[in-house]
Enzyme design. Structure first.
Site, PDB file in Angstrom:
ATOM      1  N   CYS A  71      -1.025  10.469  -6.155  1.00  0.00           N
ATOM      2  CA  CYS A  71      -0.814  10.004  -7.537  1.00  0.00           C
ATOM      3  C   CYS A  71      -2.066   9.235  -7.925  1.00  0.00           C
ATOM      4  O   CYS A  71      -3.090   9.360  -7.242  1.00  0.00           O
ATOM      5  CB  CYS A  71       0.485   9.207  -7.689  1.00  0.00           C
ATOM      6  SG  CYS A  71       0.529   7.577  -6.910  1.00  0.00           S
ATOM      7  N   ARG A 115       5.181   3.192  23.588  1.00  0.00           N
ATOM      8  CA  ARG A 115       5.775   2.061  22.855  1.00  0.00           C
ATOM      9  C   ARG A 115       5.823   2.329  21.355  1.00  0.00           C
ATOM     10  O   ARG A 115       6.678   1.801  20.643  1.00  0.00           O
ATOM     11  CB  ARG A 115       5.012   0.764  23.148  1.00  0.00           C
ATOM     12  CG  ARG A 115       3.604   0.694  22.600  1.00  0.00           C
ATOM     13  CD  ARG A 115       2.877  -0.561  23.066  1.00  0.00           C
ATOM     14  NE  ARG A 115       1.595  -0.778  22.408  1.00  0.00           N
ATOM     15  CZ  ARG A 115       0.473  -0.126  22.677  1.00  0.00           C
ATOM     16  NH1 ARG A 115       0.456   0.807  23.618  1.00  0.00           N
ATOM     17  NH2 ARG A 115      -0.653  -0.406  22.039  1.00  0.00           N
ATOM     18  N   HIS A 116       4.914   3.186  20.865  1.00  0.00           N
ATOM     19  CA  HIS A 116       4.889   3.476  19.431  1.00  0.00           C
ATOM     20  C   HIS A 116       6.083   4.350  19.021  1.00  0.00           C
ATOM     21  O   HIS A 116       6.602   4.211  17.920  1.00  0.00           O
ATOM     22  CB  HIS A 116       3.575   4.141  19.050  1.00  0.00           C
ATOM     23  CG  HIS A 116       2.388   3.289  19.397  1.00  0.00           C
ATOM     24  ND1 HIS A 116       2.184   2.059  18.828  1.00  0.00           N
ATOM     25  CD2 HIS A 116       1.395   3.472  20.302  1.00  0.00           C
ATOM     26  CE1 HIS A 116       1.083   1.518  19.345  1.00  0.00           C
ATOM     27  NE2 HIS A 116       0.598   2.353  20.248  1.00  0.00           N
ATOM     28  N   THR A 162      -2.947   5.978  -7.850  1.00  0.00           N
ATOM     29  CA  THR A 162      -3.361   5.024  -6.810  1.00  0.00           C
ATOM     30  C   THR A 162      -2.866   5.393  -5.419  1.00  0.00           C
ATOM     31  O   THR A 162      -3.318   4.813  -4.428  1.00  0.00           O
ATOM     32  CB  THR A 162      -2.773   3.633  -7.113  1.00  0.00           C
ATOM     33  OG1 THR A 162      -1.347   3.771  -7.177  1.00  0.00           O
ATOM     34  CG2 THR A 162      -3.298   3.078  -8.433  1.00  0.00           C
ATOM     35  N   HIS A 179      -0.601   5.487  15.969  1.00  0.00           N
ATOM     36  CA  HIS A 179       0.471   4.501  16.147  1.00  0.00           C
ATOM     37  C   HIS A 179       1.733   4.789  15.349  1.00  0.00           C
ATOM     38  O   HIS A 179       2.827   4.469  15.809  1.00  0.00           O
ATOM     39  CB  HIS A 179      -0.035   3.099  15.778  1.00  0.00           C
ATOM     40  CG  HIS A 179      -0.941   2.510  16.816  1.00  0.00           C
ATOM     41  ND1 HIS A 179      -1.290   1.173  16.843  1.00  0.00           N
ATOM     42  CD2 HIS A 179      -1.591   3.083  17.880  1.00  0.00           C
ATOM     43  CE1 HIS A 179      -2.101   0.934  17.865  1.00  0.00           C
ATOM     44  NE2 HIS A 179      -2.311   2.082  18.506  1.00  0.00           N
ATOM     45  N   ASP A 216       1.561  13.888  -8.924  1.00  0.00           N
ATOM     46  CA  ASP A 216       1.849  13.775 -10.356  1.00  0.00           C
ATOM     47  C   ASP A 216       0.605  14.251 -11.112  1.00  0.00           C
ATOM     48  O   ASP A 216      -0.362  14.750 -10.508  1.00  0.00           O
ATOM     49  CB  ASP A 216       2.314  12.358 -10.732  1.00  0.00           C
ATOM     50  CG  ASP A 216       1.185  11.311 -10.667  1.00  0.00           C
ATOM     51  OD1 ASP A 216       0.052  11.649 -10.254  1.00  0.00           O
ATOM     52  OD2 ASP A 216       1.455  10.164 -11.029  1.00  0.00           O
ATOM     53  N   HIS A 217       0.614  14.059 -12.437  1.00  0.00           N
ATOM     54  CA  HIS A 217      -0.513  14.524 -13.263  1.00  0.00           C
ATOM     55  C   HIS A 217      -1.816  13.801 -12.888  1.00  0.00           C
ATOM     56  O   HIS A 217      -2.885  14.402 -12.929  1.00  0.00           O
ATOM     57  CB  HIS A 217      -0.200  14.294 -14.748  1.00  0.00           C
ATOM     58  CG  HIS A 217       0.148  12.882 -15.057  1.00  0.00           C
ATOM     59  ND1 HIS A 217       1.365  12.335 -14.691  1.00  0.00           N
ATOM     60  CD2 HIS A 217      -0.565  11.868 -15.628  1.00  0.00           C
ATOM     61  CE1 HIS A 217       1.386  11.061 -15.060  1.00  0.00           C
ATOM     62  NE2 HIS A 217       0.233  10.748 -15.622  1.00  0.00           N
TER      63      HIS A 217
HETATM   64  C1  RB5 Z   1       0.369   7.473 -13.637  1.00  0.00           C
HETATM   65  O1  RB5 Z   1      -0.256   7.045 -14.790  1.00  0.00           O
HETATM   66  C2  RB5 Z   1       0.234   6.425 -12.537  1.00  0.00           C
HETATM   67  O2  RB5 Z   1       0.994   5.311 -12.843  1.00  0.00           O
HETATM   68  C3  RB5 Z   1       0.663   7.003 -11.194  1.00  0.00           C
HETATM   69  O3  RB5 Z   1      -0.110   8.122 -10.923  1.00  0.00           O
HETATM   70  C4  RB5 Z   1       0.512   6.110  -9.975  1.00  0.00           C
HETATM   71  O4  RB5 Z   1      -0.777   5.582  -9.897  1.00  0.00           O
HETATM   72  C5  RB5 Z   1       1.569   5.136  -9.717  1.00  0.00           C
HETATM   73  O5  RB5 Z   1       1.609   4.442  -8.689  1.00  0.00           O
END
Ligand code: RB5
Length: 142
Positions: A65, A132-133, A67, A98, A8-9
């Protein structure tokens, strides 16, 4: 093998860094966007990448993204996708050994570029252990 990449951005700058990092290793990149100039919805980019991997199962994917969480949640709703957030060097190794992850995920706002580059190298240089994995991986899509 190609590596498909999408973000994403909030992950676009990191995605472009990763693309250059991999191109320098002569790895072919399939860039599925976004271009980072406007705010976009991360589930759409998770879907694009998941669709690519499902149709090209011997390739790998990378998602970014802010996070790494939202895009992971959406990617893992697709059967056949094993998207793993590489939040440490140890995890980068274990998700290949694994889980045979087929999508690496990073947080553009939470991880340094140095750490990301190191973890990609660890992941690419580690082998899936099978055995096993494999049985457990087969159970994921039941
Ligand atoms: C975008 O602002 C943010 O919410 C997205 O990139 C991400 O971190 C969501 O999990």
């Amino acid at each position: 093998m190609n590596i498909a990449i999408a973000s994403d951005h909030a992950g676009a700058e990191t995605k472009n860094f990763i693309a250059d990092f991999l191109k320098n290793k002569n790895i072919n990149i399939v860039d599925l966007g976004c271009d980072g100039t406007q705010s976009v919805d991360y589930p759409l980019y998770a879907d694009k990448l998941a669709d690519y991997i499902i149709h090209n199962p011997s390739d790998l994917g990378i998602l970014v993204c802010g996070t790494g969480i939202g895009i992971s949640i959406r990617a893992n709703r697709h059967k056949g996708i094993r998207a793993a957030l590489l939040y440490s060097d140890e995890v980068a190794e274990m998700v290949k050994k694994h889980n045979n992850a087929n999508v690496m995920v990073f947080g553009g706002r939470t991880m340094s570029k140095e750490d990301i580059a190191k973890r990609i190298d660890i992941f690419l240089n580690t082998e899936f252990e099978g055995g096993r994995h494999q049985k457990r991986i087969d159970m994921l899509d039941m």
